[in-house]
Design a protein around this motif. Structure first.
Motif, PDB file in Angstrom:
ATOM      1  N   GLU A   1     -30.803   5.735  25.161  1.00  0.00           N
ATOM      2  CA  GLU A   1     -30.741   7.165  25.493  1.00  0.00           C
ATOM      3  C   GLU A   1     -29.843   7.921  24.520  1.00  0.00           C
ATOM      4  O   GLU A   1     -28.842   7.382  24.060  1.00  0.00           O
ATOM      5  CB  GLU A   1     -30.191   7.349  26.915  1.00  0.00           C
ATOM      6  N   GLU A   2     -30.212   9.183  24.247  1.00  0.00           N
ATOM      7  CA  GLU A   2     -29.409   9.994  23.359  1.00  0.00           C
ATOM      8  C   GLU A   2     -28.391  10.802  24.163  1.00  0.00           C
ATOM      9  O   GLU A   2     -28.714  11.327  25.224  1.00  0.00           O
ATOM     10  CB  GLU A   2     -30.318  10.950  22.583  1.00  0.00           C
TER      11      GLU A   2
ATOM     12  N   HIS B   1     -25.772  15.953  31.570  1.00  0.00           N
ATOM     13  CA  HIS B   1     -25.659  14.565  32.020  1.00  0.00           C
ATOM     14  C   HIS B   1     -25.238  14.463  33.479  1.00  0.00           C
ATOM     15  O   HIS B   1     -24.990  13.365  33.970  1.00  0.00           O
ATOM     16  CB  HIS B   1     -24.635  13.814  31.158  1.00  0.00           C
TER      17      HIS B   1
ATOM     18  N   GLU C   1     -26.202  11.587  36.008  1.00  0.00           N
ATOM     19  CA  GLU C   1     -26.817  10.462  35.294  1.00  0.00           C
ATOM     20  C   GLU C   1     -25.836   9.302  35.216  1.00  0.00           C
ATOM     21  O   GLU C   1     -24.622   9.481  35.247  1.00  0.00           O
ATOM     22  CB  GLU C   1     -27.172  10.887  33.856  1.00  0.00           C
TER      23      GLU C   1
ATOM     24  N   ALA D   1     -24.378   8.387  26.486  1.00  0.00           N
ATOM     25  CA  ALA D   1     -25.524   7.838  27.208  1.00  0.00           C
ATOM     26  C   ALA D   1     -25.652   6.356  26.887  1.00  0.00           C
ATOM     27  O   ALA D   1     -25.269   5.904  25.809  1.00  0.00           O
ATOM     28  CB  ALA D   1     -26.792   8.587  26.822  1.00  0.00           C
TER      29      ALA D   1
END
Lengths: 575, 169
Positions: B167-168, B84, B87, B163
């Motif tokens: 999103e996962e 991640h 992000e 997330a």
């Protein structure tokens, strides 16, 4: 009549038999007694082979798997029995060889309490197994056995360890012996083949004028040899192979250049240096074949096909890659490629073959290469060849042209001395009708020669060629080249007379080979003896060196075809 | 809320694993063998009790990290592993800070706590424990300010991430 109950150990044996395990190599001990007992009480079809040291058991299972393509099991006790298999497990892990290792364990309530012969083998082996289990409940055994077999044999194969506490093996297993697997995190192959990527690879190939196909162990594991051959012939492209890729493409084929890398043929290595495209099929771009990573294939389009996504970009950043099983990928790729204009390229490589051939002299003492060359001729190359590790291994890789898919067994990634002899025993069990030849140094042979008893008892007609130079030859070569010939810890003073040693076992035959003139005669006698193993103690020249050579850490273009005249800098690469 | 910029040497990974003995050891080995130091690690059971969620922050060069992620994905007990780093995700961390404060210092300490939305979860004659939640930067800022008092103990949970939207994690 009382209904017979199945205990955990019996369930394990029954389930492994059902999965298809044919051979089990091992050595007993306190914590493993219930499992050994189950070998009798279940009346299993699994054939058990008693070894003399547990390391031998693991290498035998490894040799069996490489020679047959099917896994075998290892069965040992807890503590030292388990830790003795570690080298064998690590060897199999490095070379992607399937194996199921069952270790007895102390009773579960003593775990972590330093009980007699307790070792945390689950923890100790963690970095060198594909997966492992510590079974706490006998009812888990049917699922664990099934998963272990599946994990060991699919995707990129590897060893799986099952640690079975004694009380769990003795407890009743009331579960159905057929259980569904529970492996939501295990995807051995991608669900589909990316056809777009296949077309991109085909386009890159079709543009190439100087392609090289690089065949690794993965092509053999995937059974993609026919597809590799079809691709090479369709493209009219030369093929090089890694040490473990021997047999993935016939080395006697006109398009084969043999092994590349540190001690590969000069023409294979030069082909890779000059290529405009290098396509690896199931190789992991090991440091032995790429030399300096940033200089490898600088001007070439690099394509990487591998079933293990973690290999992509690990050593070499490819221009194109495809994750998946080599066989279906090549089947698809072969539909989209055409014959390339490689006439000039092949002619250039043919020139290298003529200019830099593998060579040795039959005069000036007995040479390892001479023995290999002669045995190759006597057998017509039809043999399963097993090597140990060192100089003889490299010469065997150079001089023995391997054509068959499962006909070459050698410890590549791990470089395990002592691997050869037990691996040859495993191979002979798996291939009873085929000639199994072991090339072994005097150093490596002495590491696992306790298995002479195993080989002789079972009358395995292995041809054990001990290439005896009374040195740890590869290290001595490095000391000569890079350390002013200071021989430190390499002189194997005190070797036994190996020919007499094997004669002390029933069914064993020993021969001594000293003169180049006797090579054919002695080898013929060895091939004719089939009542048990025949050991040829070959007293070879003591200080021969392996060439070509790319010194560790140097780029492939720094290849030394012949011994250097001047003193060399100490190598910077790993080992 | 933005995470550390891409290309930075701190990475935030979310790893979804089977809830079995030994899983943590397997995962820790992947980092240790490649010379990565794990800065923080949060493990807890997920909605489905058969699985656990791990949030790991670790330092190391980005190319090495890709190898770590691939090696983690290869573990049989790992369902998935997502990087991640860089992000836009929800990141939270909790810290407990025990500080020594005199009666005169108390007001200022409480003002700092109030500014960061921290709670006082323990209060004695000479000390107090402040509990603060938020992003790592926010926690760092508050801890920096209370250092003017004597920090007796500091415990941080390490990051947990999720997330956004569909999103996962």
């Amino acid at each position: 009549m009382v209904e017979k109950k199945t205990d955990g150990a019996q369930a394990l044996v029954k389930c492994l038999e059902r999965e298809g395990i044919e051979y089990m190599f091992g050595l007993s001990g306190g914590a493993a007694i219930p499992i050994f007992d189950a070998l009798i009480t279940t009346n299993t079809k699994i054939k058990f082979v008693l070894v003399r040291h547990e390391q031998g058991a693991a290498h035998m299972a490894d040799g069996y798997a490489r020679a047959t393509g099917k896994p075998a099991a290892v069965l040992v006790t807890s503590g030292p029995g388990a830790t003795n298999t570690l080298t064998g497990i690590m060897t199999a892990h490095m070379d992607s060889v399937p194996m199921i290792v069952i270790t007895g364990q102390s009773v579960s309530w003593m775990l972590g309490k330093d009980a007699f012969q307790e070792a945390d083998i689950f923890g100790i082996t963690m970095p060198v197994v594909k997966h492992s289990y510590l079974v706490k409940n006998a009812n888990d055994i049917p699922r664990v056995a099934r998963e272990a077999y599946y994990i060991a044999t699919t995707g990129r194969p590897g060893p799986v360890l099952i640690d079975l506490p004694k009380d769990v093996g003795a407890a009743a297993c009331t579960a159905d012996l057929y259980q569904e697997m529970d492996l939501p995190g295990y995807k051995p192959y991608p669900e589909t083949i990316d056809k777009e990527k296949i077309l991109e690879i085909a386009e890159a190939l079709n543009k190439s004028r100087k392609p090289v196909l690089l065949v690794g162990h993965g092509a053999i594991i995937s059974d993609a040899c026919a597809q590799v051959k079809a691709l090479a012939e369709k493209l009219n492209a030369p093929v090089v192979n890694t040490l473990l890729g021997k047999g993935g493409f016939p080395e006697t084929h006109r398009l084969s250049l043999g092994m590349l890398g540190m001690h590969g043929t000069a023409y294979a290595t030069k082909a890779v240096v000059e290529a405009d495209l290098i396509m690896s099929i199931g190789s992991r771009f090991d440091d032995r074949i790429i030399g300096q990573p940033d200089k490898f294939g600088r001007n070439a389009t690099k394509i990487h096909i591998d079933v293990d996504p973690s290999e992509i970009g690990k050593m070499i950043k490819p221009d194109l890659f495809l994750v998946g099983d080599a066989r279906p990928i090549l089947e698809e790729l072969n539909k989209h490629v055409a014959r390339l204009d490689t006439a000039e390229w092949l002619a250039r490589l043919e020139g290298y073959k003529k200019k830099f051939p593998l060579h040795y002299k039959k005069q000036g003492g007995l040479k390892m290469q001479h023995i290999m060359d002669e045995l190759y001729k006597l057998t017509g190359g039809k043999a399963v060849v097993v090597t140990d590790v060192g100089q003889h291994q490299m010469w065997a890789a150079q001089f023995w042209k391997t054509d068959g898919r499962l006909d070459w067994l050698s410890s590549g990634g791990a470089g395990t001395m002592g691997y050869g002899f037990p691996a040859a025993i495993g191979a002979q069990f798996g291939r009873p009708k085929d000639t199994v030849v072991l090339f072994c140094g005097d150093g490596g042979f002495q590491m696992t020669m306790s298995e002479l008893a195993t080989a002789c008892l079972h009358k395995l007609p292995i041809k054990i060629i001990v290439l005896n130079n009374h040195y740890l030859g590869m290290v001595r070569q490095w000391q000569q080249m890079f350390y002013d010939d200071r021989k430190s810890g390499v002189d194997l003073e005190g070797n036994p007379d190996f020919a007499r040693l094997i004669e002390s076992y029933e069914n064993g035959k020993g021969l001594t080979l000293k003169r180049p003139a006797d090579v054919r005669k002695i080898l013929t006698r060895a091939l004719e003896y089939n009542e048990g193993p025949c050991l040829v103690n070959a007293e070879v020249v003591k200080t021969d060196n392996v060439f070509p050579m790319v010194p560790a850490g140097r780029a492939l273009e720094d290849l030394l075809v012949e011994p250097p005249r001047q003193k060399m800098e100490k190598p910077t690469g790993s080992t | 809320m933005t995470q550390v910029a891409n290309g930075s040497d701190t990475h935030t990974l979310s790893v979804y694993v089977a809830n079995k003995p030994g899983v943590l050891a397997r995962i820790a080995q992947v980092f240790a063998r490649r010379g990565f130091n794990i800065d923080s690690l949060v493990v807890s059971s997920s909605v489905d009790g058969n699985f656990s969620r791990m949030t790991i922050t670790a330092k190391g060069d980005p190319s090495g990290l890709q190898q770590v992620i691939e090696a983690l994905r290869k573990l049989i007990d790992v369902m998935h592993c997502v990087d991640h780093t860089g992000e836009d995700i929800v990141v939270r961390e909790l810290a407990l800070v025990k500080i020594r404060v005199t009666a005169e210092e108390r007001t200022e300490a409480l003002q700092i706590a109030d500014h960061f939305g921290a709670k006082t979860v323990d209060w004695t004659e000479s000390s107090m424990i402040l509990m603060v939640t938020g992003t790592t930067d926010k926690l760092d800022a508050m801890i920096g300010l209370v250092k003017k008092f004597q920090v007796i103990e500091l415990v941080r949970t390490g990051k947990v991430v999720m997330a956004r939207g569909a999103e996962e994690t």
